[in-house]
Design an enzyme around this catalytic site. Structure first.
Site: not given
Ligand code: NAD
Length: 258
Positions: A63, A89, A143, A157, A159, A161
């Site tokens: 991405v 996402n 987030s 991170y 910044a 978000k």
């Molecule tokens: P995760 O690590 O379980 O999944 C992330 C997915 O993104 C993975 O399948 C990974 O292979 C893919 N990915 C990573 N870099 C990539 C790239 N350059 N191109 C394409 N795909 C890529 O993470 P998650 O916890 O499901 O997080 C999803 C989103 O939610 C993220 O943006 C994260 O910042 C946000 N978020 C997560 C939380 C939390 O507590 N888990 C809280 C707030 C926000």
């Protein structure tokens, strides 16, 4: 028995980071509710398997790479003839992104690229298709750290978000009269590989955070998927430029229950 159509029956949905955590739960939920899903990720084996299981399409896409993002939305459009939903996402939270005092420029840049530039690239790529259709729902994952400060910093991170949240708001306002809605999902801490990696080795670190969550637990990916489904569907038709917090009450809390 009357068969009801799914809540996003026949819609075409692109989900980045669809192979794990919140993205994976959302891809499954979208498919259950009748959407044609296009899964974008770097995990090619799992992605292909998932696409086969759900009758969707997998596209390898970093991405942070403009050509790969443009290709993702082109493949989605060429395959299904429209794009109704974009769930931007994918994101990372690497350990080298820490206090500003310890985070070097390389670590800063990497997180900005994958978490923020990616959302710019995805929105820029999908908007022309949606403008042509005069309809679409974009959901960008920000987030709770976009609105709350932490003493346990991951400076790039947070910044990134904050950037996702402001960009989403602006796009929501700009395209509101073109039939396109743009909303930000702001998850609280969610039980996914991303979070587990951060806290697996350190129970005290996890407990330090849990104390701030009124519900006293981390969220589950399926709870995020339900919120994304709502934003993706016509049920949220009067919502745009919104900060959609799904956070167990963390952003509303001062003193939490014992
Ligand atoms: P995760 O690590 O379980 O999944 C992330 C997915 O993104 C993975 O399948 C990974 O292979 C893919 N990915 C990573 N870099 C990539 C790239 N350059 N191109 C394409 N795909 C890529 O993470 P998650 O916890 O499901 O997080 C999803 C989103 O939610 C993220 O943006 C994260 O910042 C946000 N978020 C997560 C939380 C939390 O507590 N888990 C809280 C707030 C926000």
């Amino acid at each position: 028995m009357v068969e009801r159509p799914g809540r996003i029956e026949g819609k075409v949905a692109v989900v980045t980071g669809g192979c794990s955590g919140i993205g994976l739960a959302t891809v499954r939920r979208f498919a259950e509710e009748g959407a044609k899903v296009v899964i974008a990720d770097l995990n090619d084996d799992l992605g292909a398997q998932l696409a086969e299981e759900l009758g969707g399409t997998y596209v390898h896409c970093n991405v942070a790479d403009k050509a790969e993002v443009d290709n993702l939305f082109k493949v989605a459009f060429d395959t299904y003839g429209r794009i109704d939903i974009a769930f931007n996402n994918a994101g990372i939270s690497p350990p080298e992104d820490d206090s500003i005092l310890d985070t070097d420029l390389e670590a800063w840049d990497k997180v900005q690229l994958v978490n923020l530039t990616s959302v710019y690239l995805c929105c820029k790529a999908v908007l022309p298709y949606m403008l042509e259709q005069k309809s679409g729902s974009i959901i960008n994952t920000a987030s709770f750290v976009a609105i709350l400060g932490a003493a346990t910093s991951q400076i790039s991170y947070s910044a990134s978000k904050g950037g996702v949240l402001s960009m989403t708001r602006e796009l929501g306002v700009q395209f509101a009269r073109e039939g396109i809605r743009v909303n930000a999902l702001c998850p609280g801490p969610v039980n996914t590989p991303l979070l587990k990696e951060l806290f697996a080795k350190d129970a005290e670190r996890a407990a330090r955070r849990l104390i701030h969550v009124p519900m006293g637990r981390f969220g589950e990916p399926e709870e995020m998927a339900n919120a994304v489904l709502f934003l993706a569907s016509d049920e949220s038709s009067f919502m745009t430029a919104n900060t959609f917090l799904v956070d167990g009450g963390i952003s509303g809390a001062y003193v939490t229950p014992l």
